[in-house]
Design an enzyme around this catalytic site. Structure first.
Site, PDB file in Angstrom:
ATOM      1  N   ARG A 155       5.731  -7.263  -9.269  1.00  0.00           N
ATOM      2  CA  ARG A 155       6.814  -7.939  -9.984  1.00  0.00           C
ATOM      3  C   ARG A 155       6.539  -9.443 -10.017  1.00  0.00           C
ATOM      4  NH1 ARG A 155       8.221  -3.914 -12.159  1.00  0.00           N
ATOM      5  NH2 ARG A 155      10.239  -2.860 -12.092  1.00  0.00           N
ATOM      6  N   ASP A 164       0.194  -8.921 -14.996  1.00  0.00           N
ATOM      7  CA  ASP A 164       0.862  -7.994 -15.915  1.00  0.00           C
ATOM      8  C   ASP A 164       2.362  -8.266 -15.940  1.00  0.00           C
ATOM      9  OD1 ASP A 164       0.976  -5.640 -17.644  1.00  0.00           O
ATOM     10  OD2 ASP A 164       1.932  -4.605 -15.954  1.00  0.00           O
ATOM     11  N   HIS A 200       3.283  -6.746 -19.442  1.00  0.00           N
ATOM     12  CA  HIS A 200       3.921  -5.679 -18.638  1.00  0.00           C
ATOM     13  C   HIS A 200       3.628  -4.284 -19.220  1.00  0.00           C
ATOM     14  CE1 HIS A 200       7.486  -4.901 -15.696  1.00  0.00           C
ATOM     15  NE2 HIS A 200       6.642  -3.885 -15.702  1.00  0.00           N
ATOM     16  N   LEU A 236       0.865  -1.188   0.000  1.00  0.00           N
ATOM     17  CA  LEU A 236       0.000   0.000   0.000  1.00  0.00           C
ATOM     18  C   LEU A 236       0.901   1.238   0.000  1.00  0.00           C
ATOM     19  CD1 LEU A 236      -3.090   0.639   0.059  1.00  0.00           C
ATOM     20  CD2 LEU A 236      -2.862   0.964   2.520  1.00  0.00           C
ATOM     21  N   GLY A 237       1.782   1.267  -1.005  1.00  0.00           N
ATOM     22  CA  GLY A 237       2.680   2.410  -1.171  1.00  0.00           C
ATOM     23  C   GLY A 237       2.058   3.422  -2.108  1.00  0.00           C
ATOM     24  N   ARG A 238       2.904   4.078  -2.891  1.00  0.00           N
ATOM     25  CA  ARG A 238       2.414   5.132  -3.797  1.00  0.00           C
ATOM     26  C   ARG A 238       1.350   4.588  -4.748  1.00  0.00           C
ATOM     27  NH1 ARG A 238       8.478   6.346  -3.852  1.00  0.00           N
ATOM     28  NH2 ARG A 238       8.407   4.305  -4.822  1.00  0.00           N
ATOM     29  N   ILE A 239       1.617   3.442  -5.388  1.00  0.00           N
ATOM     30  CA  ILE A 239       0.658   2.902  -6.365  1.00  0.00           C
ATOM     31  C   ILE A 239      -0.488   2.174  -5.661  1.00  0.00           C
ATOM     32  CG2 ILE A 239       0.351   1.341  -8.331  1.00  0.00           C
ATOM     33  CD1 ILE A 239       3.367   1.830  -8.960  1.00  0.00           C
ATOM     34  N   ARG A 283       4.771  -4.230   5.683  1.00  0.00           N
ATOM     35  CA  ARG A 283       5.526  -4.544   6.897  1.00  0.00           C
ATOM     36  C   ARG A 283       5.172  -3.574   8.021  1.00  0.00           C
ATOM     37  NH1 ARG A 283      11.096  -4.378   3.918  1.00  0.00           N
ATOM     38  NH2 ARG A 283       9.877  -2.632   3.116  1.00  0.00           N
ATOM     39  N   GLU A 321      10.024 -12.843 -17.355  1.00  0.00           N
ATOM     40  CA  GLU A 321       9.472 -12.214 -18.552  1.00  0.00           C
ATOM     41  C   GLU A 321      10.598 -11.765 -19.492  1.00  0.00           C
ATOM     42  OE1 GLU A 321       7.222  -9.253 -16.279  1.00  0.00           O
ATOM     43  OE2 GLU A 321       8.515  -7.703 -17.109  1.00  0.00           O
TER      44      GLU A 321
HETATM   45  P1  NDP Z   1       6.371   2.032  -2.876  1.00  0.00           P
HETATM   46  O1  NDP Z   1       7.769   1.863  -2.404  1.00  0.00           O
HETATM   47  O2  NDP Z   1       5.703   3.349  -2.763  1.00  0.00           O
HETATM   48  O3  NDP Z   1       5.418   0.937  -2.177  1.00  0.00           O
HETATM   49  C1  NDP Z   1       5.820  -0.364  -1.943  1.00  0.00           C
HETATM   50  C2  NDP Z   1       4.836  -1.001  -0.975  1.00  0.00           C
HETATM   51  O4  NDP Z   1       5.216  -2.370  -0.779  1.00  0.00           O
HETATM   52  C3  NDP Z   1       4.827  -0.353   0.397  1.00  0.00           C
HETATM   53  O5  NDP Z   1       3.511  -0.303   0.874  1.00  0.00           O
HETATM   54  C4  NDP Z   1       5.683  -1.293   1.240  1.00  0.00           C
HETATM   55  O6  NDP Z   1       5.320  -1.199   2.608  1.00  0.00           O
HETATM   56  C5  NDP Z   1       5.318  -2.634   0.627  1.00  0.00           C
HETATM   57  N1  NDP Z   1       6.330  -3.672   0.849  1.00  0.00           N
HETATM   58  C6  NDP Z   1       7.654  -3.633   0.540  1.00  0.00           C
HETATM   59  N2  NDP Z   1       8.264  -4.766   0.935  1.00  0.00           N
HETATM   60  C7  NDP Z   1       7.311  -5.523   1.498  1.00  0.00           C
HETATM   61  C8  NDP Z   1       7.327  -6.813   2.121  1.00  0.00           C
HETATM   62  N3  NDP Z   1       8.462  -7.524   2.237  1.00  0.00           N
HETATM   63  N4  NDP Z   1       6.166  -7.305   2.602  1.00  0.00           N
HETATM   64  C9  NDP Z   1       5.019  -6.587   2.502  1.00  0.00           C
HETATM   65  N5  NDP Z   1       4.945  -5.373   1.934  1.00  0.00           N
HETATM   66  C10 NDP Z   1       6.082  -4.850   1.445  1.00  0.00           C
HETATM   67  O7  NDP Z   1       6.411   1.544  -4.396  1.00  0.00           O
HETATM   68  P2  NDP Z   1       5.389   1.895  -5.590  1.00  0.00           P
HETATM   69  O8  NDP Z   1       3.993   1.789  -5.080  1.00  0.00           O
HETATM   70  O9  NDP Z   1       5.810   3.145  -6.260  1.00  0.00           O
HETATM   71  O10 NDP Z   1       5.708   0.668  -6.586  1.00  0.00           O
HETATM   72  C11 NDP Z   1       5.601  -0.670  -6.146  1.00  0.00           C
HETATM   73  C12 NDP Z   1       6.206  -1.635  -7.147  1.00  0.00           C
HETATM   74  O11 NDP Z   1       5.342  -1.810  -8.259  1.00  0.00           O
HETATM   75  C13 NDP Z   1       7.530  -1.194  -7.785  1.00  0.00           C
HETATM   76  O12 NDP Z   1       8.631  -1.497  -6.958  1.00  0.00           O
HETATM   77  C14 NDP Z   1       7.552  -1.971  -9.096  1.00  0.00           C
HETATM   78  O13 NDP Z   1       8.278  -3.173  -8.942  1.00  0.00           O
HETATM   79  C15 NDP Z   1       6.087  -2.284  -9.364  1.00  0.00           C
HETATM   80  N6  NDP Z   1       5.605  -1.590 -10.571  1.00  0.00           N
HETATM   81  C16 NDP Z   1       5.128  -2.315 -11.632  1.00  0.00           C
HETATM   82  C17 NDP Z   1       4.678  -1.667 -12.782  1.00  0.00           C
HETATM   83  C18 NDP Z   1       4.170  -2.436 -13.953  1.00  0.00           C
HETATM   84  O14 NDP Z   1       4.338  -1.972 -15.082  1.00  0.00           O
HETATM   85  N7  NDP Z   1       3.524  -3.567 -13.773  1.00  0.00           N
HETATM   86  C19 NDP Z   1       4.721  -0.213 -12.905  1.00  0.00           C
HETATM   87  C20 NDP Z   1       5.193   0.453 -11.717  1.00  0.00           C
HETATM   88  C21 NDP Z   1       5.620  -0.222 -10.609  1.00  0.00           C
HETATM   89  P3  NDP Z   1       6.378  -1.520   3.817  1.00  0.00           P
HETATM   90  O15 NDP Z   1       7.677  -0.896   3.426  1.00  0.00           O
HETATM   91  O16 NDP Z   1       5.730  -0.968   5.041  1.00  0.00           O
HETATM   92  O17 NDP Z   1       6.463  -3.027   3.863  1.00  0.00           O
END
Ligand code: NDP
Length: 319
Positions: free
Chosen positions: A232, A256, A279, A152-155, A175, A261
């Site tokens: 991913r 996606d 993708h 639940l990050g930016r996206i 986490r 891939e």
């Molecule tokens: P952010 O860093 O903003 O968000 C990542 C989220 O993942 C956070 O909520 C983080 O919370 C959580 N997270 C990280 N590690 C873990 C873990 N081990 N267990 C549980 N939760 C975890 O990234 P974005 O939202 O900007 O992007 C996310 C990902 O989406 C990118 O890294 C990229 O790989 C993928 N992506 C894919 C695209 C596509 O074309 N299909 C396009 C753009 C992005 P916390 O740290 O509290 O665990």
């Protein structure tokens, strides 16, 4: 080119990045498959790099005077940012400018998976509507679902906001729980899968998230379960997913991204309950242009002001 800074682009890159880099820098491009075949003189000249998610430690080691690596994409798992940091090399990515596009595509993939819209269109195009009658009713509906967001990050947050008007229930696992949302928190991926019937993965590729979606998580999601992955492919045990779809352990999946891939497991192709995209979550011209500009703007900012716009967390500078 005498006093221009040399920037390396190893392999594929968005044309707008190449065009803008050629204006501001001495651009050194190397072809796919020959990325790091450089002379000593070339290696010594390189101070910046623009890459599409590929810069492993041994490539970084070949560039003694590199200062900054600008990654095209928010996910930078192909860039060894930790190794770069130990050498004082900075890394940037392209966050935020793609949030809306990726979140919109995720909603599309979710609906396509549940309502089989791509199969329905194929049915029409094959002339079967007229010959055979209406397309079969879909067993699944988005109505009354409980969606769990893994990440639940930016996206992830943009996906959640878009799901609110669909009147589904929302839960999530990260986490660290977020203090600014009212969605129900689950303490692990399995706990999240147990409590929901629809799981959307939008987490980065890290050692911790490797195959985090495994047989146990899929079993917990259950026979009405829908799994969507826009994060991913490395987060998924694809063998377990194929088995779960074949045996009805879960009902459907939409992907996606894939583990290796563009290679797709052979068994995926004949699964009607699997919806697949190559993708494309951020792949519109406007969004990719914004990402391209952010790649170049980071390099320009660094070499003109010694500052970055969007450094990754591993990078030891404040922006
Ligand atoms: P952010 O860093 O903003 O968000 C990542 C989220 O993942 C956070 O909520 C983080 O919370 C959580 N997270 C990280 N590690 C873990 C873990 N081990 N267990 C549980 N939760 C975890 O990234 P974005 O939202 O900007 O992007 C996310 C990902 O989406 C990118 O890294 C990229 O790989 C993928 N992506 C894919 C695209 C596509 O074309 N299909 C396009 C753009 C992005 P916390 O740290 O509290 O665990």
């Amino acid at each position: 080119t005498d006093n221009k800074i040399t920037v390396l682009v190893p392999g594929r890159m968005h044309p707008r990045v190449l065009e803008r880099l050629a204006q501001a820098f001495d651009l050194l491009q190397t072809p796919v498959g020959f990325e790091m075949q450089l002379t000593d003189e070339q290696r010594a000249r390189i101070r910046g790099v623009a890459t599409t998610n590929k810069m492993p430690a041994d490539w970084i080691d070949q560039l003694p005077n590199a200062e900054v690596i600008a990654n095209f994409g928010v996910g930078y798992d192909g860039v060894d940012a930790r190794h770069a940091a130990t050498k004082g090399v900075l890394v940037t990515n392209t966050p935020d400018v793609l949030n809306d596009e990726v979140a919109d595509t995720t909603i599309g993939l979710l609906l396509n998976t549940i309502r089989r819209l791509p199969l329905a269109e194929t049915y029409l195009r094959e002339g079967r509507w007229e010959k055979e009658g209406p397309f079969p009713l879909t067993p699944l509906s988005l109505k009354n679902r409980h969606v769990g967001l893994l990440g639940l990050g930016r996206i992830g947050l943009e996906i959640a906001k878009r799901l609110e008007p669909f009147k589904v229930k929302l839960s999530y696992h990260t986490r660290t729980p977020r203090k600014d949302v009212s969605y129900t928190y689950a303490s692990s991926a399995v706990e999240l899968a147990k409590s929901v019937d629809t799981l959307i993965s939008i987490i980065p590729a890290t050692p911790e998230t490797h195959k985090i979606i495994n047989a146990e998580v899929l079993a917990a999601l259950g026979p009405n379960g829908v799994f969507i992955n826009v994060g991913r492919g490395t987060s998924v045990d694809e063998e377990a997913l194929e088995t779960a779809l074949r045996q009805g352990t879960i009902a459907a999946a939409g992907l996606d991204v894939f583990y290796d891939e563009p290679k797709i497991p052979a068994g995926f192709f004949d699964l009607p309950t699997l919806c697949m995209l190559p993708h494309v979550a951020s792949a519109s011209v406007p969004t990719r242009n914004d990402m391209a500009d952010l790649v170049v703007d980071n390099l320009i900012k660094w070499f003109s002001e010694k500052q970055l716009l969007t450094a990754v967390p591993e990078t030891p500078v404040t922006t």
